[in-house]
Each structure stands twice: as C-alpha cells, then as structure tokens.
Design a protein around this motif. Structure first.
Motif, PDB file in Angstrom:
ATOM      1  N   ASP A 262       0.828  -1.213   0.000  1.00 33.85           N
ATOM      2  CA  ASP A 262       0.000   0.000   0.000  1.00 33.85           C
ATOM      3  C   ASP A 262       0.857   1.255   0.000  1.00 33.85           C
ATOM      4  O   ASP A 262       0.574   2.219  -0.729  1.00 33.85           O
ATOM      5  CB  ASP A 262      -0.916   0.008   1.230  1.00 33.85           C
ATOM      6  N   SER A 263       1.912   1.255   0.808  1.00 32.79           N
ATOM      7  CA  SER A 263       2.785   2.433   0.889  1.00 32.79           C
ATOM      8  C   SER A 263       3.517   2.683  -0.424  1.00 32.79           C
ATOM      9  O   SER A 263       3.613   3.829  -0.887  1.00 32.79           O
ATOM     10  CB  SER A 263       3.797   2.264   2.025  1.00 32.79           C
ATOM     11  N   GLU A 265       2.596   1.663  -3.426  1.00 34.02           N
ATOM     12  CA  GLU A 265       1.639   2.080  -4.457  1.00 34.02           C
ATOM     13  C   GLU A 265       1.300   3.559  -4.326  1.00 34.02           C
ATOM     14  O   GLU A 265       1.189   4.269  -5.333  1.00 34.02           O
ATOM     15  CB  GLU A 265       0.369   1.230  -4.376  1.00 34.02           C
ATOM     16  N   ARG A 266       1.152   4.042  -3.096  1.00 36.20           N
ATOM     17  CA  ARG A 266       0.891   5.474  -2.924  1.00 36.20           C
ATOM     18  C   ARG A 266       2.102   6.304  -3.341  1.00 36.20           C
ATOM     19  O   ARG A 266       1.967   7.329  -4.028  1.00 36.20           O
ATOM     20  CB  ARG A 266       0.507   5.761  -1.473  1.00 36.20           C
ATOM     21  N   ALA A 267       3.290   5.865  -2.933  1.00 33.45           N
ATOM     22  CA  ALA A 267       4.507   6.601  -3.305  1.00 33.45           C
ATOM     23  C   ALA A 267       4.725   6.597  -4.811  1.00 33.45           C
ATOM     24  O   ALA A 267       5.246   7.561  -5.383  1.00 33.45           O
ATOM     25  CB  ALA A 267       5.722   6.000  -2.594  1.00 33.45           C
ATOM     26  N   SER A 268       4.311   5.518  -5.467  1.00 39.35           N
ATOM     27  CA  SER A 268       4.537   5.410  -6.919  1.00 39.35           C
ATOM     28  C   SER A 268       3.676   6.388  -7.712  1.00 39.35           C
ATOM     29  O   SER A 268       3.949   6.646  -8.880  1.00 39.35           O
ATOM     30  CB  SER A 268       4.273   3.981  -7.396  1.00 39.35           C
ATOM     31  N   LEU A 269       2.616   6.921  -7.094  1.00 34.75           N
ATOM     32  CA  LEU A 269       1.792   7.908  -7.799  1.00 34.75           C
ATOM     33  C   LEU A 269       2.625   9.108  -8.204  1.00 34.75           C
ATOM     34  O   LEU A 269       2.485   9.644  -9.306  1.00 34.75           O
ATOM     35  CB  LEU A 269       0.616   8.345  -6.916  1.00 34.75           C
ATOM     36  N   VAL A 299       6.314  12.662  -1.392  1.00 31.51           N
ATOM     37  CA  VAL A 299       5.513  11.819  -0.524  1.00 31.51           C
ATOM     38  C   VAL A 299       6.423  11.126   0.481  1.00 31.51           C
ATOM     39  O   VAL A 299       7.587  10.828   0.176  1.00 31.51           O
ATOM     40  CB  VAL A 299       4.712  10.775  -1.353  1.00 31.51           C
ATOM     41  N   GLU A 301       6.124   7.953   3.371  1.00 36.27           N
ATOM     42  CA  GLU A 301       5.342   6.866   3.947  1.00 36.27           C
ATOM     43  C   GLU A 301       6.186   6.144   4.994  1.00 36.27           C
ATOM     44  O   GLU A 301       7.378   5.911   4.775  1.00 36.27           O
ATOM     45  CB  GLU A 301       4.934   5.860   2.853  1.00 36.27           C
TER      46      GLU A 301
END
Length: 367
Positions: A262-263, A265-269, A299, A301
């Motif tokens: 999850d972390s 995937e958010r950072a990859s945005l 970002v 995380e």
C-alpha cells in the motif's frame, strides 16, 4: 459433417483453442480452427506453429467429417447465438450453423491443408496439480523480459533437480524463482516461452486435478485430460541464476506484505509523474520510510518493520516491487540487503519456496 451440440459447450471449446490461433500471418489457414467430428466427439484444434491447442467435447455426431473455419468469426457467431442446441453441418467447402431461427453459412477451408501438431510420446512425464502450476506461473511470469534482444529471457526456465521443480524468470533487473516438490527422479532443464505459459494460465483451474507434462528435445506437452497444449521450447542456454542469488546479507527487515504494498503504491503515484518510477527506502531501527519526489511534489510513507542489522538507504524502481508484492502469497516477508548498490532479496516469512531478487537504482546522492 453434421453434429448437434449445446451452444455453451461449443463456445468453451472455441475459447480454449482460440488462444493458439494466429492473428498476424501470411498463412490464412492459421487463423482457423480445425473441427473434427467422429464417434460422438468433436476435436477442436488451433495452432500458430509455435503453440498448438486441441480440446475434445461430446456431441451428437450424425455425420463424421472435418473442416477449418475462421476462428474470430466462428467464435463471434457462436457467442451471439441463443442458449440452445446448435446444429452444424458442411456443404462442400461451406459450413452451415443453425440455432433456433438463426442460420449462418460460412466459407470453410480444406482440413487437409491444416498443419498437424507434433506427435509426442507420453511415456515419460511429470505430474503437477493445476492450482500449483497456475500459481507457479503467476509468481514468475511477470519477471520475463518483454523485448526480444535476448530471446531466451522471454521464457521461463522449467527445471527439475533432485525431486524439486523450479520455475525461474529474469529480465536483467529482477529474478523470480518459485519451487515445489515433485515426485520424479528425472532431472530436466528447458525454457518455455512466456506466451505459452500466459495462455496456459488462462486455461488452468484452481483444482487438484493433475496436469501431465511431457518433453521432447524441441517441444513441451501439457495434458489436461480433454485439452492438450503443445508448444515449442526456446533455444539456447538459460543464465546460471544460482550465481546471481547472494548467500549472505548484512541486514534483514521483516514487514507485513500488504502494508508495504500500500505504501509503495501510494509513493509510486508521484514516482510515475517523475517518469522514473523511483522510490527510496530509508530503513531505520523500527520502520522503513518510503519516499518519492517529482516536480509535482513529494511523498513520505512510514511502514513498521522488525530489523536485524544496521539501517540502510537504497532506491528502487517501484514497479519491480509492486509486481512481486501483488503476487507473493505470504502475509509477511523478509527483505534482505547487503549494501545500497547490491540486490535486495524478497522472501516469504513462512516458507522458503519463493525468492525474488531486484536490483537497486544507483543514486548520485543517497541523502
């Protein structure tokens, strides 16, 4: 030829063999499906000369015969027919399809022009359950090379050694190895095209039913009972992957798979916005800090871990981590590191049947 069969049974057979039809060919008959009707059984066959699939279904055969029909059109017609019994017969080179008040007449091809699939003696074979094979493909296929500059890397190594079956894939940036026990004393090493395994994976079911696998020097046969898949093997020597896998590590982090996924995937945005997919790990005593920067922003995380050894700062292509974290079937994983420029090993915390290696991205400034 004349037979009667339920629409959904015909459709399932078409869907199975269609995976081997050729869409780009100067040999039009390879765009077709060969239908053989005999002894109240229909055999559907398709091939692109590299991959061949044949499947058998039961039908009421009133008149035996064979014909080749264009796969895409035949499949669309059957799909759109009412859910009822379909009657199919030939009239010369034409094939007639009837269902309720619908009737189609298509131009067919002479079955004698259709290429024959290789004949494979099934005396010596390996057996593995469908669900295990499907899972082994799923956990390795994504690491195959997508370009043809090194054709051998577009396939997956099928290796049986000392009673253990391993699937191995690598593309120069990451390596995936999935293993299981197999009841065989016959050792083998062969490379199966990635396309073949992709198509087989779509046919396999989550089932304990066995798949029988047979090799020749140039081909592999997967026997699923009513369906057989024959593929050519890739030529050449596969890389000695064991030399790539480190034996030791300086630090190891235990982390929950979904939390890390999850972390990342958010950072990859933001990493995608920077067009590098670059994420950075700052591994501390009790957490991994995942960061990414681009012109659009940054970002940060934090993910809890259990750490053995000293911390480290290291960077990766986020895609390579997301691919493995989405497919690994373990709630917790180990991340093993040596230095900031050495590969990271990803292992399941509850099993030693899976290894994933990913190369880091070198940073000019690790700060």
């Amino acid at each position: 030829m004349k037979f009667y069969c339920e629409k959904d049974i015909i459709q399932n057979a078409i869907n199975t063999v269609q995976k081997a039809t050729s869409t780009k060919t100067t040999y039009p008959i390879l765009e077709g499906i060969l239908i053989d009707a005999k002894d109240n059984t229909l055999k559907f066959t398709a091939t692109d000369l590299d991959l061949g699939i044949e499947t058998y279904i039961n039908a009421n055969v009133a008149e035996e015969g064979s014909i080749v029909v264009k796969s895409s059109l035949f499949g669309e017609i059957i799909r759109k027919l009412p859910d009822d019994t379909v009657m199919i017969e030939t009239n010369g080179d034409n094939i007639i399809i009837k269902c309720q008040k619908s009737e189609f007449t298509l131009v067919g091809n002479n079955y004698e022009e259709f290429p024959k699939l290789p004949t494979i003696n099934e005396n010596s074979m390996y057996e593995i359950s469908q669900d295990v094979l499907k899972n082994m493909i799923r956990q390795t296929i994504f690491a195959t090379a997508q370009d043809e500059t090194r054709p051998i890397l577009t396939g997956v190594l099928f290796e049986v050694k000392d009673g253990k079956l391993s699937f191995v894939a690598l593309d120069g940036y990451r390596l995936a190895v999935k293993s299981c026990e197999i009841n065989s004393k016959n050792n083998i090493s062969a490379v199966i095209p990635g396309k073949t395994l992709n198509e087989i994976s779509k046919i396999l079911e989550i089932s304990d039913e066995k798949v029988k696998i047979t090799f020749t020097p140039n081909h592999i046969l997967f026997n699923l009972g009513n369906t057989k898949i024959i593929s050519r093997l890739l030529d050449g020597e596969f890389i000695n992957y064991r030399q790539i896998i480190p034996d030791e590590y300086n630090l190891r982090a235990k982390v929950k798979t979904n939390k890390l996924l999850d972390s990342i995937e958010r950072a990859s945005l933001l990493a995608r916005e920077g067009k590098t997919n670059l994420i950075k790990f700052n591994i501390l005593d009790k957490q991994i800090i995942v960061t990414s920067n681009s012109q659009m922003g940054k970002v940060n995380e934090e993910v809890e871990i259990e750490l053995e050894g000293q911390g480290i700062k290291i960077a990766f292509n986020s895609k390579y981590f997301i691919d493995v974290l989405r497919t690994i079937d373990s709630e917790e994983i180990y991340l093993e590191f040596s230095t900031s420029v050495s590969p990271c090993l990803v292992k399941k915390a509850d099993s030693n049947d899976y290894i994933y290696l990913v190369l880091p991205v070198r940073l000019v400034d690790n700060d």
